[in-house]
Design an enzyme around this catalytic site. Structure first.
Site, PDB file in Angstrom:
ATOM      1  N   ASP A   1       0.809  -1.218   0.000  1.00  0.00           N
ATOM      2  CA  ASP A   1       0.000   0.000   0.000  1.00  0.00           C
ATOM      3  C   ASP A   1       0.842   1.267   0.000  1.00  0.00           C
ATOM      4  OD1 ASP A   1       0.913  -0.531   2.565  1.00  0.00           O
ATOM      5  OD2 ASP A   1      -1.053  -0.873   3.410  1.00  0.00           O
TER       6      ASP A   1
ATOM      7  N   ASN B   1      -7.507  -2.908  14.078  1.00  0.00           N
ATOM      8  CA  ASN B   1      -8.909  -3.193  13.733  1.00  0.00           C
ATOM      9  C   ASN B   1      -9.010  -4.418  12.814  1.00  0.00           C
ATOM     10  OD1 ASN B   1      -7.886  -2.200  11.368  1.00  0.00           O
ATOM     11  ND2 ASN B   1      -9.314  -0.475  11.179  1.00  0.00           N
TER      12      ASN B   1
ATOM     13  N   HIS C   1      -7.196  -4.892  10.076  1.00  0.00           N
ATOM     14  CA  HIS C   1      -6.923  -4.667   8.660  1.00  0.00           C
ATOM     15  C   HIS C   1      -5.621  -5.340   8.227  1.00  0.00           C
ATOM     16  CE1 HIS C   1      -4.734  -0.528   9.427  1.00  0.00           C
ATOM     17  NE2 HIS C   1      -3.854  -1.501   9.381  1.00  0.00           N
TER      18      HIS C   1
ATOM     19  N   GLU D   1      -9.766  -2.038   5.294  1.00  0.00           N
ATOM     20  CA  GLU D   1     -10.399  -1.754   6.574  1.00  0.00           C
ATOM     21  C   GLU D   1     -11.630  -2.645   6.762  1.00  0.00           C
ATOM     22  OE1 GLU D   1      -8.554  -0.123   8.410  1.00  0.00           O
ATOM     23  OE2 GLU D   1      -8.382   2.011   7.961  1.00  0.00           O
TER      24      GLU D   1
HETATM   25  C1  F6R Z   1       1.513  -1.624   6.152  1.00  0.00           C
HETATM   26  C2  F6R Z   1       0.161  -2.158   6.212  1.00  0.00           C
HETATM   27  C3  F6R Z   1      -0.613  -2.209   7.484  1.00  0.00           C
HETATM   28  C4  F6R Z   1       0.223  -2.564   8.708  1.00  0.00           C
HETATM   29  C5  F6R Z   1      -0.651  -2.572   9.975  1.00  0.00           C
HETATM   30  C6  F6R Z   1       0.163  -2.861  11.206  1.00  0.00           C
HETATM   31  O1  F6R Z   1       2.023  -1.677   4.818  1.00  0.00           O
HETATM   32  O2  F6R Z   1      -0.352  -2.521   5.211  1.00  0.00           O
HETATM   33  O3  F6R Z   1      -1.647  -3.149   7.333  1.00  0.00           O
HETATM   34  O4  F6R Z   1       0.813  -3.812   8.516  1.00  0.00           O
HETATM   35  O5  F6R Z   1      -1.273  -1.329  10.109  1.00  0.00           O
HETATM   36  O6  F6R Z   1       1.048  -1.803  11.438  1.00  0.00           O
HETATM   37  P1  F6R Z   1       2.155  -1.876  12.571  1.00  0.00           P
HETATM   38  O7  F6R Z   1       3.148  -2.918  12.139  1.00  0.00           O
HETATM   39  O8  F6R Z   1       2.778  -0.496  12.578  1.00  0.00           O
HETATM   40  O9  F6R Z   1       1.467  -2.225  13.836  1.00  0.00           O
END
Ligand code: F6R
Length: 246
Positions: free
Chosen positions: A67, A136, A138, A143
């Protein structure tokens, strides 16, 4: 689904890096799907260390990131391009022409989504997709309540995601409100998936994702339907699991 229990963040990072290394060694021209965020930083550091020792060669590897924030340029220090370059790519011998991240500056979201899906198709698909887990549920920026059948698309970030990511920005108002993300369909088409999780704050959602019902309410729960998922999580993230789970 295979679950590897790690002691702590460092151990999780080493175990995850081992799995990625095995992929690169077994198929030097593989396609790695990569993630940003706090969780994979240690994994990238471990891979860099092994590369420096001469144990890994990324010269033929291609990558496709999950992303990118919409509206951030590559040189913005909060863009995921910047993150990947500074936390991983600049320290290994990958050819930057072989790295792919959605173009956050393309104002035409339909065109950018179609372009990115075509990039992944042209690469022959992702061999191993690394995933972190949002609070959440994701994965990527899919989301809760996103349709499972989507390819790459533009999403409106949820308030909880904006809140979680504000730590990287000067103020909450600076956090982009939209992002381009591989869809759940894109992620599920990866041949292998590696989900990593660390910390008590991920314990509840990790348990829901892996042991609860498969529902768009918890996007990561779809991973239960993939036939080659490896989870590496530390003790804190596994604190809601009992010995009968998984
Ligand atoms: C990042 C992504 C997100 C993260 C998720 C967890 O490219 O796609 O889904 O993997 O938000 O983030 P952290 O590792 O910062 O807890």
């Amino acid at each position: 689904m295979r679950l590897y229990r790690a002691k702590d963040y460092k151990d999780m990072s080493r175990k995850a890096a081992n799995i990625i290394s095995a992929q690169v060694i077994m198929k030097p021209n593989c396609v790695l799907g990569l993630a940003t965020g706090s969780t994979p930083i240690g994994t990238y550091q471990q891979l860099i260390e092994w590369y420096r020792k001469g144990d890994l060669d990324f010269s033929e590897v291609h990558t496709a990131n999950l992303d990118e924030y919409r509206g951030l340029t590559k040189d913005n220090d909060q863009s995921y391009y910047y993150f990947m370059y500074h936390n991983f790519f600049k320290d290994i011998n990958i050819d930057m022409a072989n790295t792919n991240i959605p173009d956050g500056m393309n104002p035409d979201s339909a065109a950018e989504a179609a372009r990115y899906d075509q990039v992944i198709r042209d690469l022959g698909g992702v061999d191993l997709q690394l995933l972190g887990l949002g609070h959440n549920g994701h994965i990527g920026f899919n989301e809760p309540e996103e349709a499972f059948e989507k390819g790459t698309h533009c999403v409106d970030l949820q308030p909880s995601t904006i809140e979680a990511n504000k730590r990287f920005f000067a103020s909450i108002d600076d956090v982009p409100k939209q992002a381009y993300t591989m869809g759940i369909k894109t992620i599920m088409q990866a041949k292998k998936i590696l989900l990593i999780a660390s910390g008590e704050d991920k314990a509840q959602i990790l348990h829901e994702a892996l042991c609860g019902p498969v529902t768009p309410h918890v996007p990561a729960s779809i991973l239960q339907m993939h036939n080659d998922v490896t989870v590496v999580a530390d003790e804190a993230a596994l604190s809601k699991f009992d010995k009968f789970d998984l």
